[in-house]
Structures are given as structure tokens and as C-alpha cells.
Write a protein that holds these residues in place. Structure first.
Motif, PDB file in Angstrom:
ATOM      1  N   GLY A 103      39.102   3.281 -10.140  1.00 50.03           N
ATOM      2  CA  GLY A 103      38.140   2.496 -10.895  1.00 50.03           C
ATOM      3  C   GLY A 103      38.524   1.026 -10.931  1.00 50.03           C
ATOM      4  O   GLY A 103      39.524   0.605 -10.353  1.00 50.03           O
ATOM      5  N   ARG A 142      32.019   6.225 -26.207  1.00 48.94           N
ATOM      6  CA  ARG A 142      31.896   6.756 -24.849  1.00 48.94           C
ATOM      7  C   ARG A 142      32.347   5.723 -23.819  1.00 48.94           C
ATOM      8  O   ARG A 142      33.045   6.062 -22.853  1.00 48.94           O
ATOM      9  N   ALA A 143      31.979   4.459 -24.035  1.00 56.62           N
ATOM     10  CA  ALA A 143      32.361   3.408 -23.093  1.00 56.62           C
ATOM     11  C   ALA A 143      33.876   3.207 -23.081  1.00 56.62           C
ATOM     12  O   ALA A 143      34.485   3.002 -22.018  1.00 56.62           O
ATOM     13  N   ARG A 146      35.529   6.108 -21.249  1.00 54.97           N
ATOM     14  CA  ARG A 146      35.272   5.964 -19.819  1.00 54.97           C
ATOM     15  C   ARG A 146      36.166   4.866 -19.221  1.00 54.97           C
ATOM     16  O   ARG A 146      36.697   5.016 -18.119  1.00 54.97           O
ATOM     17  N   ARG A 149      39.642   6.455 -18.827  1.00 57.26           N
ATOM     18  CA  ARG A 149      39.760   7.536 -17.862  1.00 57.26           C
ATOM     19  C   ARG A 149      39.472   7.086 -16.431  1.00 57.26           C
ATOM     20  O   ARG A 149      40.113   7.548 -15.481  1.00 57.26           O
ATOM     21  N   GLU A 150      38.509   6.197 -16.268  1.00 54.36           N
ATOM     22  CA  GLU A 150      38.044   5.859 -14.929  1.00 54.36           C
ATOM     23  C   GLU A 150      38.622   4.548 -14.405  1.00 54.36           C
ATOM     24  O   GLU A 150      38.523   4.261 -13.214  1.00 54.36           O
TER      25      GLU A 150
END
Length: 400
Positions: A103, A142-143, A146, A149-150
Motif C-alpha cells: 500500500g 474504518r479509514a 484500512r 492494514r493496507e
């Protein structure tokens, strides 16, 4: 054998106040191995009895400072181990980085931006209710997950991200709970506990666990609420900032109150006051505890007295707090007035209780909060015993 060893590992880890991630790192360090062949998930499997450590057992014992025999000894069924915060983590690992995906690079600048948004959300919760904030709060959470994790990031940035995810989960869970989304709130709190424990931030983990315990105590999970509030306090340890210990003891007091355990509740209230008295300009507390002060402890004390039907103690405390309360905090004002209304009814002052209840109903109608709606219901039920008093009857009729 596996379940016996796992329970002993969990017990000894809890005594040290370590997260599962911390134990995994100590095991690898003691074994002198590079990388992390043992991670948090493996420790979790051992503790749940899903796997037996076998060749890792001597290194686990060394890391925990005990003998292998201690880890293999049978459990005494009449003395189950006390719960630790790890017992309340979510299944699996929702924060596991997606190492197979490359990412975008995340640096301290992005973490700083997230920190500002988290604090802004916390300040917004002071004046807005859960129904207004739940959507933006969940989007931010959520952001943030993310991003962790990404994205690709250094160890320092990863730890900082985990801290912000934990803080964001605390306020997002609180907002979801206020909006009446209790299942979502519980999952969010447990996610935050996981993030805080991976970061080894025991104070933050205690704040999240205490928030979840508060929800459980208020939604029919009184026994679990006491267990979790106590685990949060024990997990944070004696060296936690005074404000943190005061807050967690307040939540212990409320959990015992809701469980009908008056004496432990009163002891916890006293200990909370003693803890806060140790706070000074020289002691450093996390920024998210900015609102913990003597006034907030007085609010909890008055609520406990109301719940145990001691209105002569509750009414003066509540009136003192409300005389100095910021009226822009509509939800809290409605909540505190609701306890005053109940305490006045207990004190056999139905006319004053009715006037206070009318304010509660009006303020509650201006906010989208499940908490205030529930308190309106409680106040109406309490006033029904005075239905023959004209002032009370007028309030009940108008509310209906």
C-alpha cells in the motif's frame, strides 16, 4: 494438557500486565531468534488451548519468570483464574497487517492528521449526540484501520497508528452506544482494546475496557460489567496516571451499583476520590482524560446515591453540579437532571420532581441520544406513583 498450560500462561501474563503481543516478543527475544516466528495470534492459540507450545515452553517460562512446572501444574477448579483484558479481545486479529499488499507509505504526518480528527470528534461529542455523530465516527474508524492494514509504515508509525485507532475506537464506541447501537459499540470497543494492547498502552486499554463495562452494566450485563470493570482497573496497574485510576474506579463503582452491590460501590467511590487527589500539575495524563475532574466524580457519586435510593445525599450533590454545568452540553444536562428528578421523587417531592422531569423531556427531544430517551422512560415510570398529583399528571399526560 493444552488447556491447562494455556490457562497458566494467561494467568502469569496477566500478573505481569503484558499483552499477548508483548509476551510473543519476549519469547522470541529469549529464544534468540530473528523476526517473529511467535506472534500474538500464536500466544492466543496457546491460551485458548487450541495448540500446545511444546518446544517453546522453556522460553515462555523464562519470559514470564517462572519454571516450566508452574506452567504445567493442574488448575484448581475451585479457584478459577481472574479475567484479564485479553479475555475480552475479539476473535481472530482484525488489525493484522496485510503484508502481501503493497500500500501507500504512511508517515507521522498522516498520524498527526488522524490525531487531530480524533480529538475533534471527541470535542464534538461534548455538544452533539450519538445519532448525529455515529456515521462520521464509523467512517473515520474504518479509514484508520484500512490505513494501518493496507499501508506500509515503520514500526514507530505502526505503533502510533495503533494508539490513534484505540483512541478513535473509544470515542466511536461511545458514540455508537449513545445512538443505541450496542452490538456495534461492543465490537468497536473490543477492536480498540486489541489495538491498545498491541501497542502495550495499558492506560488506553483500561479506558476502552471501562467504557465497554459501563455499557454492559447499563444494558443487562451487570455481572459481566463488574468483571470487565475490575479487569480494566487491574490491567492498568498501580502506576497509571491518577486521573485514569480515578475514572476506572468510578466505573467499578457504577458496575457494582448496577449489580446491586452497595458496599463495593461505595469503597470504589472513596478510592476514586483518593486517586484524583494525587493528581497535580507535575503528573502527566493522556489528553483524552481532559474531562475527568472532581465535578465528574461528584456526578458519579450522586448517581450512585440515586440508584441506591439515598436522596438526601443525591439531591444536594446533583444541585451543586447542575448549578455550574455548561448548558451547551445538552445531552449530559438532560441525563443529570433525570437523576435529580428520580432523587426528588424518592425524597417525596413530587412537584419539584415533575418540574425537573419536564426539563428532561424537553432537552431530550432536542438530541438524538438513546441514553436520554431511556432516562425519560425511567423518570416517567418513577413519577407514575404520584399520578394523583396535578403537576405530575400534567407532565405524564404531555409526555404521552
Amino acid at each position: 494438557m493444552g488447556s491447562r498450560i494455556g490457562a497458566n500462561i494467561r494467568r502469569e501474563r496477566g500478573r505481569r500486565g503484558w499483552s499477548q503481543g508483548r509476551l510473543a516478543r519476549e519469547i522470541c527475544r529469549g529464544a534468540g531468534v530473528m523476526g517473529e516466528p511467535v506472534g500474538r495470534q500464536e500466544v492466543s492459540r496457546w491460551e485458548q488451548g487450541k495448540r500446545t507450545p511444546r518446544q517453546w515452553l522453556p522460553f515462555i517460562a523464562t519470559a514470564l519468570g517462572v519454571s516450566v512446572d508452574v506452567l504445567q501444574e493442574p488448575q484448581r477448579l475451585d479457584q478459577p483464574p481472574l479475567p484479564t483484558l485479553s479475555d475480552f479481545l475479539p476473535d481472530g486479529d482484525p488489525l493484522a497487517p496485510l503484508s502481501a499488499r503493497e500500500g501507500r507509505r504512511v508517515g507521522l504526518g498522516q498520524v498527526g492528521d488522524l490525531q487531530k480528527r480524533v480529538h475533534g470528534l471527541r470535542l464534538a461529542d461534548d455538544v452533539l449526540a450519538g445519532g448525529d455523530l455515529v456515521r462520521p465516527a464509523l467512517r473515520e474508524l474504518r479509514a484508520a484501520v484500512r490505513m494501518y492494514r493496507e499501508g506500509t509504515h515503520s514500526g514507530e508509525v505502526g505503533r502510533a497508528l495503533l494508539g490513534q485507532i484505540g483512541e478513535l475506537a473509544q470515542i466511536a464506541g461511545w458514540i455508537a452506544s449513545d445512538a443505541g447501537q450496542h452490538g456495534d459499540a461492543e465490537r468497536i470497543y473490543r477492536l480498540g482494546i486489541s489495538a491498545a494492547m498491541q501497542e502495550d498502552d495499558r492506560t488506553l486499554a483500561g479506558n476502552l475496557a471501562g467504557s465497554l463495562a459501563y455499557q454492559l452494566s447499563n444494558t443487562g450485563g451487570e455481572v459481566e460489567g463488574v468483571r470487565l470493570a475490575r479487569a480494566a482497573l487491574d490491567g492498568v496497574g498501580p502506576d497509571a496516571p491518577p486521573k485514569a485510576r480515578a475514572l476506572y474506579l468510578d466505573r467499578v463503582a457504577w458496575a457494582h451499583t448496577k449489580a446491586g452491590e452497595t458496599q463495593p460501590a461505595m469503597r470504589a467511590l472513596g478510592e476514586a476520590g483518593e486517586a484524583l487527589a494525587e493528581d497535580s500539575a507535575e503528573t502527566e495524563s493522556p489528553a483524552y482524560l481532559y474531562w475527568v475532574d472532581a465535578g465528574e466524580l461528584k456526578v458519579m457519586e450522586s448517581r450512585v446515591y440515586t440508584e441506591i435510593h439515598r436522596p438526601l445525599r443525591a439531591v444536594p450533590l446533583l444541585r451543586d453540579v447542575l448549578s455550574r454545568y455548561d448548558t451547551t452540553h445538552t445531552r449530559e444536562l438532560a441525563l443529570y437532571l433525570s437523576w435529580l428528578a428520580v432523587a426528588l421523587a424518592d425524597a417525596n417531592e413530587p412537584e419539584e420532581a415533575a418540574a425537573t422531569a419536564q426539563r428532561v423531556i424537553m432537552l431530550s427531544g432536542a438530541v438524538t441520544s438513546d441514553r436520554t430517551a431511556e432516562r425519560v422512560r425511567v423518570v416517567r415510570e418513577r413519577l407514575k406513583g404520584y399520578g394523583d398529583v396535578p403537576e405530575v399528571r400534567a407532565v405524564l399526560d404531555s409526555a404521552a
